[in-house]
Every structure is written in C-alpha cells, then in structure tokens.
Scaffold this motif. Structure first.
Motif, mmCIF file in Angstrom:
data_model
loop_
_atom_site.group_PDB
_atom_site.id
_atom_site.type_symbol
_atom_site.label_atom_id
_atom_site.label_comp_id
_atom_site.label_asym_id
_atom_site.label_seq_id
_atom_site.Cartn_x
_atom_site.Cartn_y
_atom_site.Cartn_z
ATOM 1 N N TYR A 114 0.853 -1.192 0.000
ATOM 2 C CA TYR A 114 0.000 0.000 0.000
ATOM 3 C C TYR A 114 0.885 1.238 0.000
ATOM 4 C CZ TYR A 114 -3.506 -3.340 1.737
ATOM 5 O OH TYR A 114 -4.335 -4.416 1.887
ATOM 6 N N ASN A 115 0.270 2.389 -0.265
ATOM 7 C CA ASN A 115 0.988 3.652 -0.128
ATOM 8 C C ASN A 115 0.172 4.584 0.747
ATOM 9 O OD1 ASN A 115 2.005 6.430 -0.648
ATOM 10 N ND2 ASN A 115 3.421 5.305 -1.961
ATOM 11 N N THR A 116 0.586 4.748 2.001
ATOM 12 C CA THR A 116 -0.110 5.660 2.909
ATOM 13 C C THR A 116 0.530 7.044 2.914
ATOM 14 O OG1 THR A 116 1.194 5.097 4.887
ATOM 15 C CG2 THR A 116 -0.715 3.702 4.387
ATOM 16 N N ASP A 117 1.646 7.195 2.187
ATOM 17 C CA ASP A 117 2.265 8.524 2.062
ATOM 18 C C ASP A 117 1.308 9.498 1.385
ATOM 19 O OD1 ASP A 117 4.675 8.049 3.310
ATOM 20 O OD2 ASP A 117 5.721 7.463 1.477
ATOM 21 N N ILE A 118 0.519 8.999 0.434
ATOM 22 C CA ILE A 118 -0.426 9.870 -0.281
ATOM 23 C C ILE A 118 -1.424 10.467 0.694
ATOM 24 C CG2 ILE A 118 -2.230 9.935 -2.044
ATOM 25 C CD1 ILE A 118 -0.734 7.598 -3.423
ATOM 26 N N TYR A 119 -1.989 9.609 1.529
ATOM 27 C CA TYR A 119 -2.935 10.083 2.544
ATOM 28 C C TYR A 119 -2.226 11.029 3.514
ATOM 29 C CZ TYR A 119 -6.083 10.021 6.571
ATOM 30 O OH TYR A 119 -6.899 10.388 7.612
ATOM 31 N N LEU A 160 -1.765 24.469 5.049
ATOM 32 C CA LEU A 160 -2.189 25.581 4.199
ATOM 33 C C LEU A 160 -3.563 26.117 4.565
ATOM 34 C CD1 LEU A 160 -1.033 23.939 0.840
ATOM 35 C CD2 LEU A 160 0.169 25.723 2.128
ATOM 36 N N ASN A 161 -4.313 25.329 5.367
ATOM 37 C CA ASN A 161 -5.667 25.708 5.749
ATOM 38 C C ASN A 161 -6.540 25.964 4.522
ATOM 39 O OD1 ASN A 161 -7.744 26.193 7.568
ATOM 40 N ND2 ASN A 161 -7.287 28.395 7.713
ATOM 41 N N VAL A 162 -6.501 25.027 3.594
ATOM 42 C CA VAL A 162 -7.307 25.094 2.372
ATOM 43 C C VAL A 162 -8.038 23.773 2.190
ATOM 44 C CG1 VAL A 162 -5.748 26.728 1.248
ATOM 45 C CG2 VAL A 162 -5.389 24.260 0.949
ATOM 46 N N LYS A 163 -9.018 23.748 1.265
ATOM 47 C CA LYS A 163 -9.748 22.520 0.964
ATOM 48 C C LYS A 163 -9.160 21.797 -0.229
ATOM 49 C CE LYS A 163 -14.139 23.998 2.947
ATOM 50 N NZ LYS A 163 -15.597 24.249 2.705
ATOM 51 N N ASN A 164 -8.448 22.547 -1.082
ATOM 52 C CA ASN A 164 -7.782 21.951 -2.247
ATOM 53 C C ASN A 164 -6.708 22.917 -2.737
ATOM 54 O OD1 ASN A 164 -8.991 23.861 -4.245
ATOM 55 N ND2 ASN A 164 -10.890 22.788 -3.693
ATOM 56 N N LEU A 165 -6.027 22.531 -3.812
ATOM 57 C CA LEU A 165 -4.947 23.359 -4.380
ATOM 58 C C LEU A 165 -5.322 23.922 -5.746
ATOM 59 C CD1 LEU A 165 -1.833 21.163 -3.443
ATOM 60 C CD2 LEU A 165 -2.684 23.197 -2.250
ATOM 61 N N ARG A 166 -6.601 24.015 -6.012
ATOM 62 C CA ARG A 166 -7.059 24.493 -7.316
ATOM 63 C C ARG A 166 -6.481 25.882 -7.618
ATOM 64 N NH1 ARG A 166 -11.245 22.652 -10.257
ATOM 65 N NH2 ARG A 166 -12.108 21.555 -8.442
ATOM 66 N N GLY A 167 -5.834 25.968 -8.788
ATOM 67 C CA GLY A 167 -5.268 27.234 -9.236
ATOM 68 C C GLY A 167 -3.926 27.576 -8.614
ATOM 69 N N ALA A 222 -0.762 13.268 -4.784
ATOM 70 C CA ALA A 222 -1.619 14.032 -3.875
ATOM 71 C C ALA A 222 -1.923 15.421 -4.439
ATOM 72 C CB ALA A 222 -0.953 14.150 -2.508
ATOM 73 N N VAL A 223 -0.904 16.106 -4.958
ATOM 74 C CA VAL A 223 -1.104 17.443 -5.537
ATOM 75 C C VAL A 223 -2.066 17.367 -6.717
ATOM 76 C CG1 VAL A 223 0.039 19.323 -6.786
ATOM 77 C CG2 VAL A 223 1.111 18.354 -4.741
ATOM 78 N N GLY A 246 -4.015 20.762 -7.909
ATOM 79 C CA GLY A 246 -2.942 21.714 -8.055
ATOM 80 C C GLY A 246 -2.200 21.552 -9.378
ATOM 81 N N LYS A 247 -1.446 22.584 -9.743
ATOM 82 C CA LYS A 247 -0.557 22.542 -10.903
ATOM 83 C C LYS A 247 0.869 22.501 -10.371
ATOM 84 C CE LYS A 247 -3.637 25.126 -13.966
ATOM 85 N NZ LYS A 247 -3.784 26.327 -14.848
ATOM 86 N N ALA A 248 1.672 21.601 -10.919
ATOM 87 C CA ALA A 248 3.000 21.422 -10.330
ATOM 88 C C ALA A 248 4.096 21.368 -11.375
ATOM 89 C CB ALA A 248 3.032 20.148 -9.484
#
Length: 499
Positions: free
Chosen positions: A333-338, A348-355, A373-374, A379-381
């Motif tokens: 499994y990969n729990t790093d993502i979670y 960041l106190n946000v709900k997502n990284l949109r924009g 995760a991003v 998010g854009k990376a």
C-alpha cells in the motif's frame, strides 16, 4: 523459560559513578553488569563491595580488548582481579556477585570452584567482534561446560539474513542461554530477546555515562525498552510489526505505532529493522512471523517486485511504503499519499490546491506520492530533479511541468513557488555530502513562499531555516509522518488510531 531480564551495563571509572547510574535507572532494570575493565586501577581494588552497594544481582565482567573490552593488563592480573571480586564471600548471597562472565577459553579451576562454592553462576561467553557465529546450537553445546553455567554468544552480523538465521537457531535451544548480537543490525535481537529465548538483554544509559563503543554495539536505552517497546510485555503471542530502510538513522515511527498499541490495549510491538536489502528485510519478517512493515528509503520502489498484491494507489504511482502479510503473501500500500494530503491541507488551511502552482523537489518514491496528492488536490506542479529524465517521467504522468534542479531551473521555480515541497533526503545529514545541505540553495526566497519539507529529523533542515529567515511559512514532515502512520496502523490492525 522465564522472560528475559534487563541488564544495565555500567562503564564508569568509579564505583560511586556506577552506583549513581544504577540508581537513576533502577526502576527500569532487573540486574547490572559491572564492567570492571572500565574502572580506574585504584577503584578495581574495591569491586568486592559493589554487590552490597547495588542491591540488585550483579554480573562481574572484566573484558579483554580482543573481546570488545578495555582491560589492558595480562591474564594473570585479570585472573587475580576476578579472584578478588569473589573472595570473602558473605553468607548473605545478595552481597556476592550473582554472576561472573568468563570467556570460553579461560580455564581457571580455582575461579570456577570459588564461583560454585559462593553461589556465583558462571556466564561462559564467546565473542566474535567481526562476524556472526554459525550453528549456534552446536557452539552453545561446546562452550557450556556444565548445566550450572549459562552459555553466551555475542557476535556481529553483517547482513540481516544472518540475523534471521540466528533467530531460527536460537529458538531451538532448550536451556538457559544468552544471545547477544552487536553492531548496526543488533537492535531487533535486543528488543525481541524473548524470541531468541535469551536469559537477558543488555542495555546502556544514554548520555555521558555510557562508553561510545557500547552505543555502536547496539545497546538500547533501558527507559526506551520499557516505555517505547513495552519489553516486559512481549511474549509468544505478541504481534510483531516494524519499519525497514537504510540507513534508518532517524525514525519516530516506533513511538507512534507503539503508543497506538498501548492506547488500544493491543499485545503488539513495532521495531526498527535496518537493512540495505529489502529482500533481507522481508525474509527477516517472515522468519519472525511479522504481520506488517513500514517501508522507507531506499526501498519504496524496489519492494514492488517482491509483493504478491498491490493497492490501486501503490500500483499507480509505483511506490510502496506499507506491506501487510496475508495468507497469500505480502500486499503493498501507499499511505504517504494520505499522509501528505492531510498534512498539506492542515498546513495551508485550504480545501484543495485548485489554481495553485506547486514546486516538487525530487522525483523518488516520496515525490511520487506527493505528485499524486497534488494532482488529486487539483494543483498545478512542476517537478524539479537533478536527473531530468526522472523528472520528466513523473511529470508527464500528471501533465505537470518539469525541470532540472539547479540554476537553470530557477526562473521556473520562481513561477511555481506558491508552495515548495521538498521530498529528497538532502538535509537529513545521513551522509557527509548531505550534511548541512540545501537542495535549492541557488534559489532566493522572497518571503511569500510556503515551504514544506518531508524531513522531520532534524526538526528544521537548512532549507527550512533559510526559508523561515526570509519570512516564509514553513512546516516539517512530522505531520505527514503522523497521518501516514495512522493509516498504516489501520491497515496493520483493522482499527482506527486513537489520537
């Protein structure tokens, strides 16, 4: 056989200092080993007094240099010192040495007869300071001269597979014995002395009152044995879990997992297992019947080919940090993502990284979890890595940008600097080239960036120090560690972690 005892090694230069150390750790131990080879010459004249001072069973040991000790005198002088320690025995046996450690090649009938007469048991020891000892049952039988003696083998395994063999062989012994492994791979046998059937496990206090050589031999702190690893509760029914990686220099995972087991009232223990080879780590886990492993650098990708099954996320990102043993083999499994998802949302106190534009430093196993995760957070990376092909391969999977990690990529890094996530081991100081290193030392912070470094030990890496000084908001990787460990705990035990 009885549960293994905890024996504290005393290596001070005076008896008074040794007694002070003993008193500090008295509540955590069952007995002590007086290493008289460490005492000053004039202090050695009074070793006979120490058992009465100690008020605990005491092993008298005067170790030769060839066997890992520091005694520089000749054998005649050493033998005379042993005799002095046994002489003038008290009718109250608690005031005598309970044990004396004699090497397998030391044959002094007068010492042996005196020990027998005074009720002092002989520990008959064999030390190999360079490698492991083959065929432990046969070697134990050879050095065990009488049923009154306790045979001891202390050796230095060079590979984890040798430690696996040692556990298998020690489990077949049906008489009192001591198995003591030394060196970088020794910690599992010290914590799991119950599984080797060892009469005792040796430990040393942290700090100034312990010889550096003993620390290198793998001695564990007696408080940690009791409070972190719950040593006295380990029995044949204890479920075993652990973490494997290399060099595995810094890990808080045992504290997190073992705290969880205690809170839930579980008979389980989680231990560190250092291994350069993931194959050796899995073999060791199977030998001991371990139920699950956390997998850290450098094994997160190499472990994949050794597993029978993979979770959807682990298969997608081709990196695994958690393996669970089932009836049909190991599942990854990969729990790093979670972990990184929850950590970033909290930081960041946000709900997502949109924009939002995010820079991901590195392209290894941890970076793969971060990139996934991003992407899921909208998010854009841009992936920055010293090996451009690795950055490209990871970036193309999510239609991210990519760049070489260096001055050439500075402009692009400035563009994707709303959030910078550092995923490499640079800054951890696990090897000389990384000591005090900053993977983006070419980049000048303007103070508006938010910087997350997945390293949590040291608490602040050179990168985080520099970013904080420039006015940036920073966070280390402990929050990621914590959240991914909670998910691992659930996979290991079937229960949610009680915070």
């Amino acid at each position: 056989m009885h549960p293994p005892k905890i024996c504290l090694c005393l290596t001070c230069s005076t008896l008074a200092e040794d007694l002070a150390v003993l008193n500090t750790y008295r509540r955590w131990i069952d007995m002590v080993e007086l290493r008289a080879d460490y005492l000053a010459d004039d202090e050695r004249l009074y070793i006979r007094r120490f058992p009465a001072m100690a008020g605990l069973p005491v092993i008298l040991t005067i170790r030769r240099i060839a066997d890992g000790g520091v005694y520089k005198g000749g054998e005649a002088a050493r033998t005379a010192l042993m005799a002095r320690g046994l002489a003038f025995a008290s009718q109250d046996t608690r005031k005598n040495f309970a044990y004396i450690d004699l090497e397998e090649d030391l044959d002094v009938p007068s010492i042996q007869d005196a020990a027998l007469a005074f009720g002092t048991r002989i520990i008959r020891s064999l030390h190999n300071m360079k490698e492991t000892v083959a065929d432990i049952p046969a070697k134990m039988a050879q050095i065990r001269k009488t049923g009154y003696e306790i045979p001891k083998i202390a050796c230095m395994p060079q590979r984890l597979t040798e430690l696996s063999a040692l556990f298998k062989e020690a489990a077949t012994l049906n008489f009192e014995h001591i198995v003591c492994t030394m060196g970088a791979l020794s910690v599992p046998s010290r914590i799991l002395a119950e599984r080797t059937g060892s009469f005792l496990t040796y430990c040393s206090p942290p700090g100034v009152h312990v010889d550096e050589a003993l620390t290198k031999l793998g001695h564990v702190d007696p408080v940690q044995l009791n409070t972190m690893y719950n040593f006295r509760a380990i029995d044949e029914n204890t479920a075993l879990f652990g973490i494997t990686g290399y060099p595995l220099a810094h890990t808080l995972s045992p504290e997190l997992h073992n705290t969880g087991y205690r809170k839930h009232g579980m008979n389980a223990v989680y231990i560190p297992i250092k291994s350069e080879s993931v194959e050796d780590a899995l073999e060791f886990a199977e030998t001991l019947g371990m139920k699950g492993l956390s997998v850290t650098v450098p094994h997160k990708e190499t472990v994949l080919s050794k597993l029978e099954h993979l979770s959807e996320e682990a298969a997608e990102i081709k990196a695994c940090n958690t393996v669970v043993r089932t009836q049909t083999g190991w599942t990854g499994y990969n729990t790093d993502i979670y972990g990184i998802t929850q950590a970033l949302l909290e930081f960041l106190n946000v709900k997502n990284l949109r924009g939002k534009k995010v820079a991901i430093i590195g392209a290894g196993g941890a970076a793969k979890a971060v990139a996934h995760a991003v992407y899921k957070l909208k998010g854009k990376a841009c992936i920055f890595n010293r090996t451009l092909s690795s950055a490209r391969n990871l970036a193309q999977k999510y239609r991210f940008k990519y760049s070489v990690l260096g001055v050439e990529g500075q402009k692009l890094l400035e563009k994707y600097s709303w959030l910078i996530i550092q995923t490499t081991s640079v800054g951890m100081g696990t090897n000389k080239k990384d000591e005090g290193a900053d993977p983006i030392d070419f980049y000048g912070f303007c103070g508006t960036e938010q910087v997350y470094d997945i390293i949590y030990s040291p608490e602040k890496t050179p990168l985080l120090y520099r970013a904080e000084k420039a006015g940036c908001r920073i966070c280390n990787g402990y929050s990621m560690l914590k959240h991914q460990a909670y998910k691992q705990f659930e996979l290991f035990t079937g229960e949610q972690y009680e915070c």
